[in-house]
Structures are given as structure tokens and as C-alpha cells.
Design a protein around this motif. Sequence first.
Motif, mmCIF file in Angstrom:
data_model
loop_
_atom_site.group_PDB
_atom_site.id
_atom_site.type_symbol
_atom_site.label_atom_id
_atom_site.label_comp_id
_atom_site.label_asym_id
_atom_site.label_seq_id
_atom_site.Cartn_x
_atom_site.Cartn_y
_atom_site.Cartn_z
ATOM 1 N N ASN A 1 0.859 -40.182 -35.516
ATOM 2 C CA ASN A 1 0.423 -41.319 -34.720
ATOM 3 C C ASN A 1 -0.617 -42.089 -35.545
ATOM 4 O O ASN A 1 -0.607 -42.021 -36.777
ATOM 5 C CB ASN A 1 -0.160 -40.856 -33.379
ATOM 6 N N LYS A 2 -1.505 -42.795 -34.887
ATOM 7 C CA LYS A 2 -2.565 -43.532 -35.580
ATOM 8 C C LYS A 2 -3.919 -43.169 -34.979
ATOM 9 O O LYS A 2 -4.794 -44.012 -34.805
ATOM 10 C CB LYS A 2 -2.318 -45.036 -35.482
ATOM 11 N N LEU A 3 -4.083 -41.894 -34.667
ATOM 12 C CA LEU A 3 -5.300 -41.415 -34.038
ATOM 13 C C LEU A 3 -6.460 -41.421 -35.025
ATOM 14 O O LEU A 3 -6.289 -41.125 -36.212
ATOM 15 C CB LEU A 3 -5.080 -40.003 -33.490
ATOM 16 N N THR A 4 -7.651 -41.733 -34.526
ATOM 17 C CA THR A 4 -8.840 -41.818 -35.357
ATOM 18 C C THR A 4 -9.949 -40.931 -34.786
ATOM 19 O O THR A 4 -9.827 -40.382 -33.695
ATOM 20 C CB THR A 4 -9.332 -43.274 -35.444
ATOM 21 N N GLY A 5 -11.053 -40.836 -35.520
ATOM 22 C CA GLY A 5 -12.193 -40.060 -35.049
ATOM 23 C C GLY A 5 -12.061 -38.592 -35.371
ATOM 24 O O GLY A 5 -11.233 -38.164 -36.172
ATOM 25 N N ARG A 6 -12.901 -37.785 -34.728
ATOM 26 C CA ARG A 6 -12.965 -36.355 -34.995
ATOM 27 C C ARG A 6 -12.068 -35.554 -34.054
ATOM 28 O O ARG A 6 -11.704 -36.025 -32.986
ATOM 29 C CB ARG A 6 -14.409 -35.864 -34.854
ATOM 30 N N ILE A 7 -11.751 -34.344 -34.462
ATOM 31 C CA ILE A 7 -11.047 -33.408 -33.586
ATOM 32 C C ILE A 7 -12.077 -32.822 -32.629
ATOM 33 O O ILE A 7 -13.066 -32.225 -33.073
ATOM 34 C CB ILE A 7 -10.380 -32.285 -34.396
ATOM 35 N N PRO A 8 -11.905 -32.979 -31.319
ATOM 36 C CA PRO A 8 -12.930 -32.499 -30.378
ATOM 37 C C PRO A 8 -13.146 -30.990 -30.471
ATOM 38 O O PRO A 8 -12.196 -30.215 -30.514
ATOM 39 C CB PRO A 8 -12.342 -32.881 -29.008
ATOM 40 N N HIS A 9 -14.412 -30.584 -30.483
ATOM 41 C CA HIS A 9 -14.739 -29.161 -30.515
ATOM 42 C C HIS A 9 -14.253 -28.456 -29.257
ATOM 43 O O HIS A 9 -14.005 -27.237 -29.266
ATOM 44 C CB HIS A 9 -16.252 -28.979 -30.666
ATOM 45 N N GLU A 10 -14.072 -29.200 -28.175
ATOM 46 C CA GLU A 10 -13.606 -28.620 -26.908
ATOM 47 C C GLU A 10 -12.250 -27.924 -27.053
ATOM 48 O O GLU A 10 -11.916 -27.023 -26.280
ATOM 49 C CB GLU A 10 -13.518 -29.712 -25.843
ATOM 50 N N TYR B 1 -0.856 -36.278 -40.212
ATOM 51 C CA TYR B 1 -0.454 -37.672 -40.390
ATOM 52 C C TYR B 1 -0.999 -38.589 -39.306
ATOM 53 O O TYR B 1 -0.280 -39.250 -38.579
ATOM 54 C CB TYR B 1 1.068 -37.772 -40.536
ATOM 55 N N ASN B 2 -2.322 -38.567 -39.206
ATOM 56 C CA ASN B 2 -3.081 -39.525 -38.426
ATOM 57 C C ASN B 2 -4.195 -40.061 -39.331
ATOM 58 O O ASN B 2 -4.096 -39.972 -40.558
ATOM 59 C CB ASN B 2 -3.652 -38.869 -37.158
ATOM 60 N N ASP B 3 -5.233 -40.617 -38.766
ATOM 61 C CA ASP B 3 -6.379 -41.100 -39.537
ATOM 62 C C ASP B 3 -7.653 -40.407 -39.069
ATOM 63 O O ASP B 3 -8.715 -41.024 -38.940
ATOM 64 C CB ASP B 3 -6.523 -42.625 -39.389
ATOM 65 N N LEU C 1 -10.297 -35.627 -43.154
ATOM 66 C CA LEU C 1 -10.595 -34.302 -42.606
ATOM 67 C C LEU C 1 -11.055 -33.354 -43.712
ATOM 68 O O LEU C 1 -10.608 -33.447 -44.863
ATOM 69 C CB LEU C 1 -9.366 -33.706 -41.916
ATOM 70 N N CYS C 2 -11.904 -32.397 -43.340
ATOM 71 C CA CYS C 2 -12.357 -31.393 -44.299
ATOM 72 C C CYS C 2 -12.592 -30.077 -43.578
ATOM 73 O O CYS C 2 -12.638 -30.017 -42.355
ATOM 74 C CB CYS C 2 -13.636 -31.856 -44.995
ATOM 75 N N GLY C 3 -12.748 -29.019 -44.362
ATOM 76 C CA GLY C 3 -13.002 -27.703 -43.793
ATOM 77 C C GLY C 3 -11.744 -26.879 -43.636
ATOM 78 O O GLY C 3 -10.629 -27.365 -43.782
#
Length: 294
Positions: A210-219, A233-235, A260-262
Motif C-alpha cells: 500500500n502507501k502507508l506512512t509513519g511508524r509501526i504502532p507499538h500496540e 512495500y509501504n513507506d 524502517l530499522c531494527g
Amino acid sequence: MESTANVRHLDLSSNRIGREIPGLEKHHYLHSSHLFSYSALLLANNRLSGAILTSFCSASSFSVLDLSFNNWSETFDVSNNNLTGKLPKSLGNCKSLALLNVRNDDFEGSFPCMLPLSLRILVLRSNRFHGDLRCSKSWPNLQILDISLNNFSGNVEPLNFSSWSGGIPDAIGNLSSLYLLNLSRNVFTGGIPESLGGLTELGSLDLSSNKLTGRIPHELTELGFLSILNVSYNDLTGMIPIGRQFQTLSADLFEGNAGLCGFPLDRSCSRPPRGPSEPEDDSMPSESKVGEIE
């Protein structure tokens, strides 16, 4: 009287025909030897109920089959055909409908908001559905939602599931029965809703391509049954959360996100990760190239 061998159309619509289709087969014209001779069979606007007769799928002579405005229940599976057009609004009359599967057909139109609240499994995968997700209701019993490989679009962050208006609804986290959610290969934008962390039964979540942005929620680390999380394959940017099931996920489920990292990526978070459009800094060690999806 014209023999049934020469009859090409049979119209029994708008009568008071009741019972389940297996009982209806006792009708002279609906014995299987006659059923397959019709090019058009019209049974709309009757009182038919139960499951749709599977032998309809063997009637290769059909060019028109109209079963609308009846009381069908249980399941509706017409996957892996070449069916076109829009889903009939009359599916909303199937008050006990539990499964709708139109995977690998050629349906188009917007999201089918008319579907009944009884729905447990909805598979729209690989069709031509499109547009924002706009519905005035939710489905409290929904367990599997697969709308991948379509053209759904919109922002995913500020949305309410009971009044869909664009993308991955924020309040989708209220669907406590959901254990498979596949929204991959669409054009959703915005961030991943934190509310997905409330789907305590979720075992598979696919948001890839998709074209999702931002961080992966810790939740999302609170999802103890999660065995598949595909956000490739997002942003997306930032550090991949640490905890619980995340430690068992493979790197390919995160690839295609240059920011992304880690763990499990071989990309340290000791320095700010690159943005999606930023070139590599030659003064730093070269990162492995991210492959492109075919």
C-alpha cells in the motif's frame, strides 16, 4: 406443448415458490436433466431459502441466472469464476448470511455496505472494487476480512469503522472476533491505526503493498496470537517494535520500507533511517538493497 429440449429460457420469478432448492428440484422443469438445458433461469422474488444448490455451478449453458430477492442463508461462494458487474443489493436480504466469497472474479463497484450484520467471513480478494470505504454500520461477528488486490483507497488514520470514509478504519479495533485481516495490494495511505492492537484474537495481519506512512504502532506487540504481520512495500519509518510475536517474524515481512530499522532487518537504528526518497550516504556503510515486488 413445446418440449423442454427446445426451451431456452425459464422464468419463475415473482411467484410464491418456497422451500429450499433441493425440494424445488421436484418441479418437472427443475430436474437436473432439464436444468442444464436452459440458457436463462429466473427465480427472483420468491421465498427460496437455505443454501444455494451447488449443481447450479455445473450448468455451463447458463448465460443468465437470477436468484435475487429471496431468503438465501448460510454461505455464498462464487469464487474463481469470470463473474462481472456489481454485487446485487439483494444480498442484503440474506439475514443469516455468514460467508461471502467472490475471490478471483471480476466484480467492480464500491464496498458492499448492504451486507447483513450476520456476516462472519468476507472475501473480496482480486477483483476491481474501488474507492473510499464508506459504510454506516459495522459487522460485529466478522472474523475474516480479505479485500486485498483491489483498488480501495483513502487515508487510514482518522477513520471510524461504523462510518467508513477512506481507508483502514481506526475503530476496526472494536471487531474483537477478527482473526484474519488482509488489506494488501490496495492504495491505502496514512498511518497504521493504533486500535489494531485491540484485535486480541488476530492471528494474521497483511497490510503490504500500500502507501502507508509513519511508524509501526507499538500496540501491535500486544497481539499474543499474531503469527503473520506483513507490512512490506509501504513507506513506513522508524524502529520496528520489540516484544512478543514480533521476535518471531522474518525480515521479508518488513522489506520495501527504506525508512524502517531494527530487528529482524539487517539495518541498525543507531542512526536515523533514510526516508523513502533519500539517497544513500556514501560516507556510511552501504545497506543491502531492498528488492522490488513482482
